[in-house]
Design an enzyme around this catalytic site. Structure first.
Site, PDB file in Angstrom:
ATOM      1  N   ASP A  48     -11.053 132.662  49.467  1.00 49.99           N
ATOM      2  CA  ASP A  48     -11.264 132.141  50.819  1.00 49.99           C
ATOM      3  C   ASP A  48     -12.518 132.810  51.366  1.00 49.99           C
ATOM      4  O   ASP A  48     -12.599 134.044  51.404  1.00 49.99           O
ATOM      5  CB  ASP A  48     -10.071 132.477  51.721  1.00 49.99           C
ATOM      6  CG  ASP A  48      -8.848 131.623  51.411  1.00 49.99           C
ATOM      7  OD1 ASP A  48      -8.972 130.650  50.641  1.00 49.99           O
ATOM      8  OD2 ASP A  48      -7.764 131.926  51.943  1.00 49.99           O
ATOM      9  N   ASP A  83      -2.336 120.521  52.522  1.00 50.90           N
ATOM     10  CA  ASP A  83      -1.546 121.612  53.097  1.00 50.90           C
ATOM     11  C   ASP A  83      -0.238 121.012  53.582  1.00 50.90           C
ATOM     12  O   ASP A  83      -0.244 120.089  54.404  1.00 50.90           O
ATOM     13  CB  ASP A  83      -2.296 122.258  54.270  1.00 50.90           C
ATOM     14  CG  ASP A  83      -3.556 122.979  53.819  1.00 50.90           C
ATOM     15  OD1 ASP A  83      -3.558 123.537  52.705  1.00 50.90           O
ATOM     16  OD2 ASP A  83      -4.543 122.968  54.575  1.00 50.90           O
TER      17      ASP A  83
END
Lengths: 204, 257
Positions: free
Chosen positions: B11, B130
């Site tokens: 990330d 997600d």
């Protein structure tokens, strides 16, 4: 006065992996020249035809650059990568398009099946089918990175095959023309060795 | 035989690799290039870089590091973060990324998936999803998860979106199971099995890896093509060579390094 030759051309086939291919060659100490003019290609000692995308637009781009006759006349070592390798054959089912016909064979859609997902994406084994300098130093359990939905059948010109539902050509060579269905620029040590082998190959 | 892939997920925020728990509270893990090289050397099969601040802030990913990573490493990598157009994707792919992953922008405008597939081929187009189970028992998608204050729960069912995104041209699906993310208690096998049944392109499991056996479970029970993880790799608790040796003892095909 004869014009000066240079070591390595990467043909600007419009594919998105051109940058990665050039970087891989730079890691091996060779700075390739990106070439979109057939007159410039004629001065290269060897050439790479990269390609990511679809067969029909890729052939149209080679046509528009005037590269198709230049590749038919080409006598020095040539390596097609991924789609660039598929373009070396006679015909592709992807868009039903005639290809360069530098190596006999057809490119077909890979078939999905239970547990066999298309695109074929990931690391798969290279099974050597014929001894050749391009496969020098490649261990029997070597794996390379593939990402594609179409593939060429195995033929007498196959140097290494792989299998995903069915066997297909992973590395091919006929005379001075060779091609890799996998991405040597993204296949770690195995890919670097195959690119290194190409850089020293005499085209036999 | 095609190997199952292990994919460290980096990330990225402001040029650094960060890690949060349940998508919150990010801490800096290190510099992008150093971590990329370390994972390449350890035998990672692929890398994913998520610019987690890109979508909520309405900007595209900073591209300068993409070319630096592409120059450095010789394994494939995917870039995600605020890719909203063919031009955004083109800049990233031509900088040297092998795939782009789209998530929130694909929910805003699903036809983006087809536009990218037409421009670059389905093999370049990854759809990230997600997903969280709602009180009524349905899995539904979440948008803008990079910033908890901007995260939105949508009506769209995860299983419907899996089918729709493949129809539009997704070449791979990454399922981020938010209920298990960051807590290292194992992948969400039940949800991944349900998605696998509908997913005919490569499927990547994400969220929940804590031990080597979690990886074996997700490959054997959910038949995913790849497993993505972050903290369990970043912390050094589960070295990739050790994990691959373990998976081999379980009869799972992984790449030799």
């Amino acid at each position: 006065m004869p014009r000066k030759t240079f070591a390595l051309a990467v043909i600007d086939s419009g594919g998105a992996n051109i940058g990665s291919v050039c970087y891989a060659l730079e890691r091996l100490g060779v700075t390739p020249e990106l070439v979109s003019d057939p007159r410039r290609l004629a001065l290269a000692e060897r050439a790479i035809l990269p390609g990511v995308g679809a067969a029909r637009p890729a052939m149209a781009r080679l046509q528009s650059l005037g590269m198709i006759p230049a590749l038919h006349d080409w006598q020095r070592p040539l390596l097609g990568i991924c789609l660039g390798m598929q373009l070396l054959f006679d015909h592709s089912e992807e868009g039903e398009v005639e290809l360069l016909s530098l190596i006999p064979g057809r490119v077909r859609k890979m078939q999905d099946a239970p547990g066999i997902r298309i695109p074929h994406m990931g690391w798969n084994g290279l099974q050597s089918t014929r001894e050749h300098v391009l496969m020098a130093g490649i261990e029997p359990d070597a794996q390379a990175y593939f990402v594609h939905s179409y593939a060429a059948e195995v033929s007498p010109f196959t140097l290494a095959s792989s299998e995903h539902g069915q066997p297909f050509t992973a590395l091919v060579q006929r005379g001075n023309v060779a091609g890799a269905q996998f991405h040597p620029e993204r296949s770690a040590q195995v890919g670097a060795r195959i690119l290194q082998n190409f850089l020293t190959w005499d085209g036999q | 035989m095609l190997s199952r892939r292990l994919i460290p997920c980096l990330d990225v925020r402001d040029g650094q690799v960060v890690k949060g728990v349940r998508f919150r509270d990010h801490v800096v893990m290190g510099a992008i290039k150093e971590l990329a090289q370390r994972y390449r050397d350890a035998g990672a099969d692929e890398l994913v870089f998520y610019d987690i601040t890109a979508s909520p802030e309405g900007r595209s990913v900073d591209r300068s590091w993409v070319a630096r990573v592409a120059r450095l490493i010789d394994i494939p990598f995917c870039v995600a973060g605020g890719i909203r157009s063919v031009d955004d994707a083109k800049a990233i792919l031509f900088a040297g990324a092998d795939k782009v992953s789209i998530n929130s922008p694909a929910l805003e405008r699903p036809e983006l998936i087809g536009e990218l597939a037409d421009a670059f081929g389905v093999q370049c187009v990854v759809v990230g999803i997600d997903s969280l189970r709602d009180a009524d028992g349905e899995w539904r998608v979440r948008q803008y998860t990079g910033d908890p204050s901007k995260t939105r729960a949508l009506r769209k069912r995860t299983l419907d979106w899996v089918v729709e995104s493949q129809r539009l041209g997704a070449g791979e699906i990454v399922l981020n199971c938010m209920g298990t993310d960051g807590v290292r208690e194992g992948y969400d096998i039940e949800q991944l099995q349900a998605v696998r049944a509908l997913c005919h392109v490569p499927l990547v499991a994400s969220g929940g890896a804590g031990t080597a056996s979690h990886f074996a479970d997700v490959f054997q029970q959910a038949d995913v093509d790849a497993a993505l993880a972050a903290s369990v790799f970043h912390s050094g608790e589960l070295p990739i060579p050790e994990l691959k040796n373990f998976l081999r003892t379980q009869g799972i095909e992984v790449r030799h390094v």
